[in-house]
Design an enzyme around this catalytic site. Structure first.
Site, PDB file in Angstrom:
ATOM      1  N   ASN A   9      19.307  18.715  22.335  1.00  0.00           N
ATOM      2  CA  ASN A   9      19.828  17.955  23.471  1.00  0.00           C
ATOM      3  C   ASN A   9      20.580  16.754  22.910  1.00  0.00           C
ATOM      4  O   ASN A   9      19.966  15.819  22.411  1.00  0.00           O
ATOM      5  CB  ASN A   9      18.645  17.513  24.349  1.00  0.00           C
ATOM      6  CG  ASN A   9      19.074  16.589  25.471  1.00  0.00           C
ATOM      7  OD1 ASN A   9      20.266  16.468  25.761  1.00  0.00           O
ATOM      8  ND2 ASN A   9      18.108  15.949  26.098  1.00  0.00           N
ATOM      9  N   LYS A  11      22.289  14.597  24.510  1.00  0.00           N
ATOM     10  CA  LYS A  11      22.278  13.457  25.447  1.00  0.00           C
ATOM     11  C   LYS A  11      23.678  12.843  25.560  1.00  0.00           C
ATOM     12  O   LYS A  11      24.665  13.563  25.505  1.00  0.00           O
ATOM     13  CB  LYS A  11      21.237  12.416  25.008  1.00  0.00           C
ATOM     14  CG  LYS A  11      19.863  13.041  24.761  1.00  0.00           C
ATOM     15  CD  LYS A  11      18.772  12.018  24.647  1.00  0.00           C
ATOM     16  CE  LYS A  11      17.478  12.714  24.285  1.00  0.00           C
ATOM     17  NZ  LYS A  11      16.313  11.889  24.426  1.00  0.00           N
ATOM     18  N   HIS A  95      15.195  17.110  32.942  1.00  0.00           N
ATOM     19  CA  HIS A  95      14.809  16.296  31.778  1.00  0.00           C
ATOM     20  C   HIS A  95      14.208  14.980  32.273  1.00  0.00           C
ATOM     21  O   HIS A  95      14.637  14.440  33.292  1.00  0.00           O
ATOM     22  CB  HIS A  95      16.030  16.027  30.900  1.00  0.00           C
ATOM     23  CG  HIS A  95      15.673  15.427  29.580  1.00  0.00           C
ATOM     24  ND1 HIS A  95      15.404  14.081  29.438  1.00  0.00           N
ATOM     25  CD2 HIS A  95      15.495  15.981  28.362  1.00  0.00           C
ATOM     26  CE1 HIS A  95      15.093  13.847  28.167  1.00  0.00           C
ATOM     27  NE2 HIS A  95      15.136  14.977  27.494  1.00  0.00           N
ATOM     28  N   GLU A  97      14.566  12.037  31.408  1.00  0.00           N
ATOM     29  CA  GLU A  97      15.518  10.931  31.597  1.00  0.00           C
ATOM     30  C   GLU A  97      16.223  11.054  32.940  1.00  0.00           C
ATOM     31  O   GLU A  97      16.544  10.050  33.578  1.00  0.00           O
ATOM     32  CB  GLU A  97      16.514  10.902  30.424  1.00  0.00           C
ATOM     33  CG  GLU A  97      15.844  10.347  29.168  1.00  0.00           C
ATOM     34  CD  GLU A  97      16.397  10.874  27.860  1.00  0.00           C
ATOM     35  OE1 GLU A  97      17.507  11.436  27.852  1.00  0.00           O
ATOM     36  OE2 GLU A  97      15.704  10.723  26.835  1.00  0.00           O
ATOM     37  N   GLU A 167       7.603  18.352  27.610  1.00  0.00           N
ATOM     38  CA  GLU A 167       8.005  17.156  26.877  1.00  0.00           C
ATOM     39  C   GLU A 167       7.208  15.956  27.382  1.00  0.00           C
ATOM     40  O   GLU A 167       7.576  15.358  28.400  1.00  0.00           O
ATOM     41  CB  GLU A 167       9.497  16.884  27.099  1.00  0.00           C
ATOM     42  CG  GLU A 167      10.408  17.993  26.644  1.00  0.00           C
ATOM     43  CD  GLU A 167      11.789  17.474  26.329  1.00  0.00           C
ATOM     44  OE1 GLU A 167      12.193  17.581  25.168  1.00  0.00           O
ATOM     45  OE2 GLU A 167      12.447  16.931  27.216  1.00  0.00           O
ATOM     46  N   GLY A 173      11.842  10.339  21.929  1.00  0.00           N
ATOM     47  CA  GLY A 173      12.625   9.265  21.328  1.00  0.00           C
ATOM     48  C   GLY A 173      11.783   8.120  20.796  1.00  0.00           C
ATOM     49  O   GLY A 173      12.299   7.054  20.482  1.00  0.00           O
ATOM     50  N   SER A 213      10.097  14.037  19.783  1.00  0.00           N
ATOM     51  CA  SER A 213      10.139  13.631  18.370  1.00  0.00           C
ATOM     52  C   SER A 213       9.871  14.781  17.410  1.00  0.00           C
ATOM     53  O   SER A 213       9.181  14.606  16.394  1.00  0.00           O
ATOM     54  CB  SER A 213       9.179  12.462  18.123  1.00  0.00           C
ATOM     55  OG  SER A 213       9.533  11.363  18.949  1.00  0.00           O
TER      56      SER A 213
HETATM   57  C1  PEP Z   1      14.600  15.185  24.261  1.00  0.00           C
HETATM   58  O1  PEP Z   1      15.538  14.457  24.535  1.00  0.00           O
HETATM   59  O2  PEP Z   1      14.404  16.174  24.983  1.00  0.00           O
HETATM   60  C2  PEP Z   1      13.758  14.850  23.118  1.00  0.00           C
HETATM   61  C3  PEP Z   1      12.684  15.567  22.910  1.00  0.00           C
HETATM   62  O3  PEP Z   1      14.146  13.793  22.332  1.00  0.00           O
HETATM   63  P1  PEP Z   1      13.530  13.391  20.878  1.00  0.00           P
HETATM   64  O4  PEP Z   1      13.468  14.643  20.056  1.00  0.00           O
HETATM   65  O5  PEP Z   1      14.501  12.387  20.324  1.00  0.00           O
HETATM   66  O6  PEP Z   1      12.180  12.824  21.131  1.00  0.00           O
END
Ligand code: PEP
Length: 251
Positions: A9, A11, A95, A97, A167, A173, A213
């Site tokens: 992703n 973003k 997601h 976000e 997630e 992040g 992460s």
């Molecule tokens: C994501 O944006 O779906 C995500 C898991 O980000 P990160 O790997 O940076 O934690």
């Protein structure tokens, strides 16, 4: 059985040129990876160009969101059929976000997933609890509400076009990964929920990705868990070397 999926992703990062350059770097690094579905999700404006850039490669393109109407007076929105027109085969929906900053709810997620799969896209549907929800022992309750809400009105056939991404919001992040045990127990819970709502065959076939992460040094342990079928990767997908190393988890 379930083909692993590693999805990146991107973003709100990278211009069209930077996106194409990243793929030019990534393609040779992943070209020999077999039996893993590799997907990247650039920003909307890059989709058409990156779709051309991945032609004849083993990388597929996802959008990061879509709208549920096909067309009309919906300023700023993008319909699933236009994503297909731009070369996408997948779309990320719900997601955290989008839930946190853009008012996405289980009901809008449900409408978007319906529209996406009707148009012929594979929907990567994200669920996950906040830190406060985990700390108050509400993880399973939150996940159940999100899964039931997202999949309301769907049948077992629809599930063939859906991938779930678990997630935990506190792991996105932040550099904090859920422990393999924490991730596995939620993945198993989701699989059991799907068995109850649909049937054991559907539940055994649906892919459940972990996101939060994921890095080259933790992907192997996560992927060894019986109910983790892949990863949705944010930060580490922005560099060809780290994303390729994640996609090569079983090499
Ligand atoms: C994501 O944006 O779906 C995500 C898991 O980000 P990160 O790997 O940076 O934690």
């Amino acid at each position: 059985m379930r083909k692993p999926m590693i999805a990146g992703n991107w973003k709100l990062f990278k211009t069209i040129e930077e996106s194409v350059a990243l793929l030019d770097e990534l393609k040779p690094l992943v070209k020999d990876i077999k039996n893993v579905e590799i997907v990247v999700a650039p920003v909307f404006t890059s989709l058409s160009r990156v779709s051309d850039a991945v032609e004849n490669s083993n990388i597929s393109i996802a959008a990061q969101d879509c709208y549920w109407e096909e067309e009309g007076a919906f300023t700023g929105e993008v319909a699933p059929k236009l994503l297909i027109n731009a070369g996408c085969s997948h779309v990320i929906i719900g997601h955290s976000e989008r839930r946190q900053y853009f008012g996405e709810t289980d009901s809008t997620v449900n409408k978007k997933v319906r529209a996406a799969i009707n148009a012929g896209l594979v929907a990567i549907v994200c669920v996950g609890e906040l830190l406060s929800e985990r700390e108050s022992n509400r993880t399973f309750q939150v996940i159940e509400t999100q899964i039931i809400g997202a999949l309301s009105g769907f049948n077992a056939d629809d599930l063939k076009h859906i991938v779930i991404a678990y997630e935990p919001v506190w792991a996105i992040g932040t550099g904090k990964t859920a422990s393999t045990e924490q991730a596995q127990e939620v993945h198993l819970y989701i699989r059991e929920l799907i068995a109850k709502k649909f049937n054991p065959e559907t539940s055994g076939a649906v892919r459940i990705l972990y996101g939060g992460s994921v890095k080259p040094d933790n992907v192997k342990n996560l992927m060894e868990q019986p109910d983790i079928d892949g990863a949705l990767v944010g930060g580490a997908s922005l560099k060809a070397e780290s994303f390729a190393a994640i996609a090569a988890f079983n090499v």
